[in-house]
Design a protein around this motif. Structure first.
Motif, PDB file in Angstrom:
ATOM      1  N   VAL A   1      -8.753  -1.048   5.185  1.00 61.37           N
ATOM      2  CA  VAL A   1      -8.390  -1.771   3.981  1.00 61.37           C
ATOM      3  C   VAL A   1      -6.987  -1.563   3.584  1.00 61.37           C
ATOM      4  O   VAL A   1      -6.032  -2.391   2.971  1.00 61.37           O
TER       5      VAL A   1
ATOM      6  N   HIS B   1      -7.215  -7.571  -1.367  1.00 59.89           N
ATOM      7  CA  HIS B   1      -6.349  -8.920  -0.669  1.00 59.89           C
ATOM      8  C   HIS B   1      -7.032 -10.386  -1.179  1.00 59.89           C
ATOM      9  O   HIS B   1      -7.444 -11.055  -0.135  1.00 59.89           O
TER      10      HIS B   1
ATOM     11  N   ASP C   1       0.228  -8.754   3.429  1.00 66.50           N
ATOM     12  CA  ASP C   1       0.403  -8.642   2.005  1.00 66.50           C
ATOM     13  C   ASP C   1       1.954  -8.884   1.483  1.00 66.50           C
ATOM     14  O   ASP C   1       2.163  -8.627   0.393  1.00 66.50           O
TER      15      ASP C   1
ATOM     16  N   HIS D   1      -4.387  -4.634  10.115  1.00 66.01           N
ATOM     17  CA  HIS D   1      -5.353  -3.931   8.911  1.00 66.01           C
ATOM     18  C   HIS D   1      -6.264  -4.989   8.375  1.00 66.01           C
ATOM     19  O   HIS D   1      -6.134  -6.443   8.553  1.00 66.01           O
TER      20      HIS D   1
ATOM     21  N   HIS E   1       0.966  -1.208  -0.084  1.00 66.47           N
ATOM     22  CA  HIS E   1       0.044   0.165   0.158  1.00 66.47           C
ATOM     23  C   HIS E   1       0.795   1.259  -0.100  1.00 66.47           C
ATOM     24  O   HIS E   1       0.399   2.299  -0.558  1.00 66.47           O
TER      25      HIS E   1
ATOM     26  N   ALA F   1      -7.102  -7.046   5.912  1.00 66.04           N
ATOM     27  CA  ALA F   1      -6.457  -7.763   4.967  1.00 66.04           C
ATOM     28  C   ALA F   1      -7.328  -9.047   4.864  1.00 66.04           C
ATOM     29  O   ALA F   1      -7.079  -9.902   3.778  1.00 66.04           O
TER      30      ALA F   1
ATOM     31  N   LEU G   1      -3.891  -2.205  -4.975  1.00 66.21           N
ATOM     32  CA  LEU G   1      -3.177  -2.514  -3.735  1.00 66.21           C
ATOM     33  C   LEU G   1      -1.953  -1.775  -4.048  1.00 66.21           C
ATOM     34  O   LEU G   1      -1.398  -1.342  -2.798  1.00 66.21           O
TER      35      LEU G   1
HETATM   36 ZN   LIG Z   1      -3.243  -4.824   2.840  1.00 65.89          ZN
END
Ligand SMILES: [Zn+2]
Length: 319
Positions: free
Chosen positions: A227, A141, A282, A207, A73, A209, A98
C-alpha cells in the motif's frame, strides 16, 4: 462662435479623458478587491488540488505542493512549502497517512489554530479498506473509487462556505456539478469494465494503489510494493507474482507514473507479460497533458481525464 465651439470641443475631450481615467481606476480597484477577496488555500497532492480548485473556482487561489510524478508516500515538505503552508488560510490534504512524512507539520499547524482538513474525513469508516495486518489503518488511495472521491467534495464545500460565507451559493453549485460529473464517470467506468470478461479483470501494478478501483469495478488487484512505496518488494513476492501471471495468462501489467519502473520491467521480462502502459496512481499528469488511447484523447492533468485514461489503457491492454 468659433471660440465657443473650440471651448466645447476641449470640454468634451476633457470629459472623455476624465471618464476613461475614472473607469480605469474603478477597474483597477475592482481587480485589487476581487484578487484580495480570494481564499488562499494549500493542497498537498495534485488530486486534492484538482478537487479543491473545481469547488473553489474563481473565489479561491490554490497552491499545490506536489506536482506531476511526485510520490506522496515519500514526499517531505521543503522550507518554501512550510512558508506557503503558514501563509494559506486553509490546508487540504488526503489523509489516511498518504502524506506519511508530513503528519507532524499538519499537527503543528492545527495546534497553532490553522484550519487543516483531511478530505478523506468525508468518507464513513465502513467504506474504507483496512490494510491487512495493520491495526486501524486504512488504504489511502480513495480517489480510485469515484463514488468515494465525490463524497470528499462535501468537506471542501463546507470549509469554503465557512471561510467565505458570501460565496456559499457558488461553492454549493460547484460541488454539486463536480459530484454529478464524478458519479457519471463511475457509470462510464462500470460499463467499460464490464466489457472485459471477468477472467481478464486482473490488474498488476507497481504498488497497491488500486484496491478501491478493484472493489468498485470488480478487478483482482496485485500491487508489487504494497500500500505504501516506503518498503521495497521482496524477492519472494516477485517470484510469486511471476508465477501468478503465468498461471493466469495475464497479457499485460502496468508501470505507474509516480513509482520507479524497474521492478515491473523485470517482472514483465521474466513472466513474458507485456507492459500495458503507464498508469497514473498518486499524482495527476501535467496541466493540459493530452494522452491518447486508440482514437480517444484524455487530458491527464484533470481527475476525470486521468481516470478515463487509466481505465481505457487497462481495458485496451487486457482485452
Ligand atoms: Zn500510493
Amino acid at each position: 462662435m468659433i471660440l465657443i465651439n473650440q471651448k466645447m470641443i476641449l470640454h468634451t475631450q476633457l470629459r472623455r479623458v476624465l471618464y476613461t481615467l475614472t473607469a480605469s481606476f474603478a477597474f483597477f480597484l475592482f481587480t485589487i478587491i476581487t484578487t484580495h477577496a480570494q481564499v488562499n488555500v494549500c493542497a498537498t497532492t495534485s488530486l486534492v488540488a484538482d478537487l479543491v480548485n473545481r469547488i473553489g473556482g474563481k473565489h479561491v487561489h490554490v497552491h499545490s505542493l506536489m506536482g506531476p510524478g511526485v510520490d506522496p508516500h515519500l514526499y517531505k515538505a521543503t522550507a518554501s512549502d512550510v512558508t506557503e503552508l503558514n501563509r494559506c488560510q486553509i490546508i487540504f490534504y488526503n489523509g489516511l497517512h498518504l502524506e506519511g512524512r508530513m503528519t507532524d507539520i499538519f499537527e503543528n499547524l492545527a495546534k497553532k489554530g490553522k484550519t487543516v482538513i483531511a478530505v478523506s474525513d468525508s468518507i464513513p469508516k465502513e467504506n474504507l479498506i483496512k490494510i491487512p495486518g495493520a491495526q486501524d489503518q486504512f488504504d489511502p488511495h480513495i480517489w480510485f473509487d469515484p463514488l468515494l472521491w465525490q463524497k470528499c467534495a462535501d468537506v471542501v464545500r463546507d470549509s469554503f462556505s465557512k471561510a467565505d460565507p458570501s460565496h456559499e451559493a457558488a461553492y454549493t453549485l460547484n460541488a454539486h456539478q463536480v459530484q454529478t460529473e464524478i458519479q457519471d464517470l463511475f457509470k462510464w467506468g462500470k460499463s467499460l469494465a464490464q466489457s472485459l470478461s471477468p477472467s481478464k479483470r486482473i490488474l498488476v501494478t507497481s504498488h497497491d494503489a488500486y484496491n478501491y478501483f478493484g472493489k468498485a469495478f470488480d478487478f483482482t488487484v496485485i500491487g508489487v510494493q504494497g500500500v505504501s512505496t516506503t518498503s521495497e518488494a521482496g524477492l519472494a513476492d516477485i517470484v510469486s507474482i511471476i508465477d501468478f501471471i503465468k498461471k493466469n495468462d495475464i497479457h499485460a501489467i502496468f508501470v505507474e507514473s509516480s513509482v520507479p519502473h524497474a521492478t515491473i520491467e523485470r517482472i514483465s521480462h521474466d513472466s513474458g507479460s507485456k507492459i500495458g502502459g503507464e498508469l497514473f496512481s498518486d499524482a495527476l499528469g501535467a496541466q493540459n497533458d493530452i494522452r491518447q488511447v486508440g482514437n480517444q484523447k484524455f487530458n491527464v492533468g484533470t481527475y476525470s481525464g486521468m481516470f478515463k485514461y487509466n481505465m481505457a489503457t487497462i481495458i485496451e491492454s487486457l482485452k
